[in-house]
Design a protein around this motif. Structure first.
Motif, PDB file in Angstrom:
ATOM      1  N   UNK A  88       0.863  -1.045   0.094  1.00  0.00           N
ATOM      2  CA  UNK A  88       0.011  -0.045   0.022  1.00  0.00           C
ATOM      3  C   UNK A  88       0.868   1.208   0.051  1.00  0.00           C
ATOM      4  N   UNK A  89       2.023   1.215   0.579  1.00  0.00           N
ATOM      5  CA  UNK A  89       2.850   2.452   0.905  1.00  0.00           C
ATOM      6  C   UNK A  89       3.485   2.497  -0.625  1.00  0.00           C
ATOM      7  N   UNK A  90       4.145   1.489  -1.131  1.00  0.00           N
ATOM      8  CA  UNK A  90       4.739   1.567  -2.488  1.00  0.00           C
ATOM      9  C   UNK A  90       3.762   2.094  -3.577  1.00  0.00           C
ATOM     10  N   UNK A  91       2.493   1.820  -3.352  1.00  0.00           N
ATOM     11  CA  UNK A  91       1.339   2.024  -4.530  1.00  0.00           C
ATOM     12  C   UNK A  91       1.160   3.453  -4.409  1.00  0.00           C
ATOM     13  N   UNK A  92       1.110   3.949  -2.828  1.00  0.00           N
ATOM     14  CA  UNK A  92       0.493   5.343  -2.603  1.00  0.00           C
ATOM     15  C   UNK A  92       1.895   6.137  -3.088  1.00  0.00           C
ATOM     16  N   UNK A  93       2.852   5.905  -3.166  1.00  0.00           N
ATOM     17  CA  UNK A  93       3.985   6.934  -3.358  1.00  0.00           C
ATOM     18  C   UNK A  93       3.940   6.789  -4.891  1.00  0.00           C
ATOM     19  N   UNK A  94       3.660   5.812  -5.668  1.00  0.00           N
ATOM     20  CA  UNK A  94       3.468   5.929  -7.057  1.00  0.00           C
ATOM     21  C   UNK A  94       2.437   6.846  -7.443  1.00  0.00           C
ATOM     22  N   UNK A  95       1.241   6.939  -6.678  1.00  0.00           N
ATOM     23  CA  UNK A  95       0.199   7.570  -6.832  1.00  0.00           C
ATOM     24  C   UNK A  95       0.520   9.273  -6.476  1.00  0.00           C
ATOM     25  N   UNK A  96       1.196   9.531  -5.467  1.00  0.00           N
ATOM     26  CA  UNK A  96       1.832  10.733  -5.269  1.00  0.00           C
ATOM     27  C   UNK A  96       2.669  11.360  -6.243  1.00  0.00           C
ATOM     28  N   UNK A  97       3.664  10.530  -6.649  1.00  0.00           N
ATOM     29  CA  UNK A  97       4.598  11.211  -7.692  1.00  0.00           C
ATOM     30  C   UNK A  97       3.770  11.392  -8.960  1.00  0.00           C
ATOM     31  N   UNK A  98       2.924  10.535  -9.369  1.00  0.00           N
ATOM     32  CA  UNK A  98       2.377  10.604 -10.788  1.00  0.00           C
ATOM     33  C   UNK A  98       1.201  11.798 -10.464  1.00  0.00           C
ATOM     34  N   UNK A  99       0.487  12.170  -9.328  1.00  0.00           N
ATOM     35  CA  UNK A  99      -0.170  13.157  -9.223  1.00  0.00           C
ATOM     36  C   UNK A  99       0.714  14.366  -9.074  1.00  0.00           C
ATOM     37  N   UNK A 100       1.764  14.450  -8.460  1.00  0.00           N
ATOM     38  CA  UNK A 100       2.438  15.519  -8.591  1.00  0.00           C
ATOM     39  C   UNK A 100       2.984  16.209  -9.789  1.00  0.00           C
ATOM     40  N   UNK A 101       3.262  15.324 -10.648  1.00  0.00           N
ATOM     41  CA  UNK A 101       3.802  15.397 -12.220  1.00  0.00           C
ATOM     42  C   UNK A 101       2.554  16.146 -12.900  1.00  0.00           C
ATOM     43  N   UNK A 102       1.198  15.741 -12.720  1.00  0.00           N
ATOM     44  CA  UNK A 102       0.379  16.347 -13.502  1.00  0.00           C
ATOM     45  C   UNK A 102      -0.331  17.720 -12.728  1.00  0.00           C
ATOM     46  N   UNK A 103      -0.149  17.686 -11.218  1.00  0.00           N
ATOM     47  CA  UNK A 103      -0.458  18.879 -10.496  1.00  0.00           C
ATOM     48  C   UNK A 103       0.770  20.108 -10.754  1.00  0.00           C
ATOM     49  N   UNK A 104       1.808  19.715 -10.973  1.00  0.00           N
ATOM     50  CA  UNK A 104       3.156  20.766 -11.283  1.00  0.00           C
ATOM     51  C   UNK A 104       2.696  21.306 -12.587  1.00  0.00           C
ATOM     52  N   UNK A 105       2.513  20.330 -13.591  1.00  0.00           N
ATOM     53  CA  UNK A 105       1.935  20.811 -14.906  1.00  0.00           C
ATOM     54  C   UNK A 105       0.858  21.834 -14.927  1.00  0.00           C
ATOM     55  N   UNK A 106      -0.210  21.411 -14.205  1.00  0.00           N
ATOM     56  CA  UNK A 106      -1.409  22.185 -14.058  1.00  0.00           C
ATOM     57  C   UNK A 106      -1.200  23.594 -13.477  1.00  0.00           C
ATOM     58  N   UNK A 107      -0.331  23.534 -12.530  1.00  0.00           N
ATOM     59  CA  UNK A 107      -0.063  24.894 -11.938  1.00  0.00           C
ATOM     60  C   UNK A 107       0.647  25.631 -12.694  1.00  0.00           C
ATOM     61  N   UNK A 108       1.581  25.215 -13.593  1.00  0.00           N
ATOM     62  CA  UNK A 108       2.583  25.982 -14.534  1.00  0.00           C
ATOM     63  C   UNK A 108       1.468  26.597 -15.618  1.00  0.00           C
ATOM     64  N   UNK A 109       0.620  25.790 -15.890  1.00  0.00           N
ATOM     65  CA  UNK A 109      -0.449  26.436 -16.803  1.00  0.00           C
ATOM     66  C   UNK A 109      -1.429  27.609 -16.200  1.00  0.00           C
TER      67      UNK A 109
END
Length: 656
Positions: A88-109
């Motif tokens: 669950x921790x490993x899966x969660x950290x993949x979610x966090x990293x993936x969400x951060x990538x899209x979130x940072x992209x969105x915030x830049x826009x």
């Protein structure tokens, strides 16, 4: 450039690696040239079996701790962490990293949008005022009789909460079907703000914090939803407002888009800002003349990966290939510059580019690569970067060395099916709605819908799973919505033309012919998966197919996924109510409690669920079975008699 040592490496038929003829041709050339690609590295490096099953934990210095997939409950980590906590921790950290990538992209826009609205950036303008108004209205901003700038400023302030808010609900929660939102509220997973959700998830997965797989998964869902209904959705909507909402356009795809007698510039990455600017640069008269002075007939701009998919959909810019073709295209020796920004950029591109004396230019402050040339792209002065890229490409064209070999393969497809265009396509300018789609699902002509998204992965034959899966789906009357690298895979296979309707089942084929659309609708880049969420919400809103996204005869798949972004995407679809199947591999041990939660338990709580199979035919079978299950629950499993309506009856209906 190092030559391959014959006899020390396994010889593989390139046709076992890809179904893309252009990529296969370039892999053969790479072999002759002694150039290594990701395909070679994947063959020589086996995936770690413990890591692939997510049975290891390296979150503290007492480990790394390795558990056994054969006996997952036979031991625990040094701290006592069980296999379910570790997974669950490993899966969660993949979610966090993936969400951060899209979130940072969105915030830049969103940052760019603010500066454009305030007049601090003049190279970009608001191109779609209708989209601006509709997005504002969707989250409760008053637009009647107001100036566009005032609406835009209010929209910026409201959408900023998507990232920075520490309590409450993100703005686009207003778009979520009521019953779906009710399920989220009951479970306590409505996102507050993306920064808070990602931060909290990373904290929870630290050693000694959250140690219950169900509670960790709950925050994984909340974080993923802040991506799909937050970061990603903002990125898509703001891109449409600034650069125009896509509508269908015919585009050439594949490596044949390169021109031997022109300066070829490839743009690869995910942010549209730089691509939009370089589109202006390649049309600059002085730079065109400079190219001609160097002996070229002109400048040829071509996209790759997801920023290429956005430009393909908005402007009809040709597209050369998806993620696993990015090294292969350099082998043509026809690329005079490859310009990259963020996400899905292989570090191996540097070595391949160096072999052919091709400038590999990084542009984003977040993403430098050792050995590449860095030319900083700044939104306040974008042409300073993109003009320089063109100048360097012209110089390389003038000094090209060695033979050029361009695969003579181009595939034509129709791209640019935004939610707005689908709405218009089905109902026209005055009666635009999803009612015709819902009606055809209800009457059985269309069995259901499927979102097929994601990357390409060298652990499986490039494009094959995507193509075979989609062929099976449309053959069984399932309308397919496509994004990201999978969209390019289908385009190369010729499935993006209205003529491809002949491969669909009789019902879907009939609808496609009536509307004049392909059986597969390309919706943009991987960040544009949010368009599928909006479409699903609209289907619920139109009525007749249940009250929540979980009620819809809808399934999703990422057949060749490879990035953490894909895990975040998958989890936000599952949390939204969609059965989502991944191929290639999945970071979990079958039979564990965590596996049962993701593959069964979440659906029992009112969400969607996960699925896994590497086989495209089994994947299609599972998706169709799920769609049929949802049809049965809606009472649509029994075929309805089709009635031909004559003109007299139509007049009576109109009068009523």
């Amino acid at each position: 450039m190092e030559k391959e040592e014959t006899g020390s490496k396994k010889t593989v038929n390139v046709r076992d690696l890809t179904i893309c003829d252009a990529t296969a041709q370039m892999l053969e050339k790479a072999k002759r040239d002694g150039v290594e690609t990701a395909f070679d590295r994947a063959l020589s490096m086996k995936a770690c079996p413990i890591g692939a099953d997510s049975a290891c934990c390296k979150h503290c210095a007492m480990g790394p701790c390795r558990l056994s997939s054969k006996d997952p409950y036979g031991k625990v980590g040094v701290c006592g962490a069980t296999i379910d906590t570790i997974q669950a921790r490993n899966f969660a950290r993949m979610v966090a990293s993936g969400a951060a990538a899209h979130t940072d992209h969105g915030m830049a826009m969103l940052d760019l949008f603010r500066e454009v609205v305030n007049g601090n950036i003049t190279d970009y303008q608001i191109k779609d005022t209708e989209k601006l108004e509709s997005v504002a209205q969707s989250i409760g901003i008053e637009t009647e009789g107001r100036e566009m700038k005032d609406i835009a400023l209010d929209l910026y302030k409201e959408l900023e909460r998507t990232y920075t808010q520490v309590d409450g609900e993100i703005p686009f929660a207003a778009r979520v079907p009521e019953k779906t939102l009710e399920t989220w509220r009951k479970a306590g997973i409505v996102p507050r703000g993306a920064m808070r959700e990602i931060m909290e998830l990373m904290h929870r997965t630290h050693m000694g914090v959250d140690q219950h797989y169900e509670n960790i998964t709950k925050q994984s869902s909340r974080t993923a939803l802040s991506d799909g209904w937050g970061g990603s959705m903002v990125a898509t909507e703001i891109s449409d407002i600034l650069y125009g909402t896509p509508s269908p356009v015919s585009v050439n795809v594949n490596m044949g888009c390169l021109k031997e007698d022109q300066v070829n510039i490839i743009v690869h990455g995910h942010e549209p800002n730089m691509f939009e600017s370089i589109l202006s640069s390649v049309n600059e008269p002085t730079l065109i003349q400079a190219a001609k002075d160097a002996g070229a007939k002109g400048i040829n701009l071509v996209g790759m990966c997801c920023s290429g998919a956005e430009m393909m959909s908005r402007h009809g810019v040709p597209h050369a290939g998806n993620f696993m073709s990015t090294e292969a295209i350099l082998v043509t020796n026809a690329v005079d510059a490859m310009c990259v920004d963020i996400q899905c950029i292989k570090q191996g591109l540097v070595k391949v580019a160096d072999c052919y004396n091709t400038p590999l230019i990084t542009t984003n402050t977040r993403a430098h690569i050792e050995g590449a040339t860095h030319i900083e792209f700044k939104d306040h002065d974008p042409r300073a970067c993109t003009d320089e890229v063109v100048i360097r490409a012209i110089s390389r064209f003038k000094n090209r060395k060695g033979p050029v070999e361009i695969p003579k393969i181009q595939n034509i497809g129709i791209h640019g099916f935004s939610h707005e265009y689908i709405n218009y396509m089905l109902g026209g300018s005055f009666r635009g709605s999803y009612t015709p789609l819902n009606d055809n699902i209800i009457n059985g002509r269309i069995r259901g819908a499927a979102g097929v998204v994601g990357c390409t992965n060298p652990r499986v034959k490039q494009d094959w799973v995507h193509v075979e899966l989609v062929k099976e789906l449309i053959k069984n009357d399932v309308l397919v919505l496509q994004t990201g690298c999978s969209q390019v895979a289908l385009a190369k296979a010729g499935l993006y033309t209205p003529e491809a309707a002949c491969l669909a089942g009789p019902g879907l084929s009939e609808v496609c012919e009536a509307v004049g659309m392909p059986p597969v609708l390309g919706m943009g880049s991987c960040v544009d998966n949010s368009r599928i969420l909006v479409a699903a919400s609209q289907m619920v809103k139109e009525g007749g197919l249940g009250n929540s996204i979980a009620d819809l005869p809808l399934a999703g798949a990422a057949p060749e996924w490879m990035s953490e972004k894909a895990i975040s995407i998958g989890q936000y679809f599952v949390a939204s109510g969609v059965y989502t199947i991944f191929g290639v591999t999945f970071p979990i041990i079958e039979g564990t409690k965590f596996h049962k939660l993701l593959f069964e338990g979440l659906e029992q709580q009112g969400f969607g669920k996960w699925g896994f199979t590497a086989d495209p035919y089994e994947m299609a079978k599972l998706m169709i079975a799920h769609i049929d299950k949802k049809r049965k629950a809606l009472g649509l499993d029994k075929g309805k008699e089709r009635v031909l309506v004559d003109m007299a009856t139509r007049r009576e209906m109109s009068a009523a």
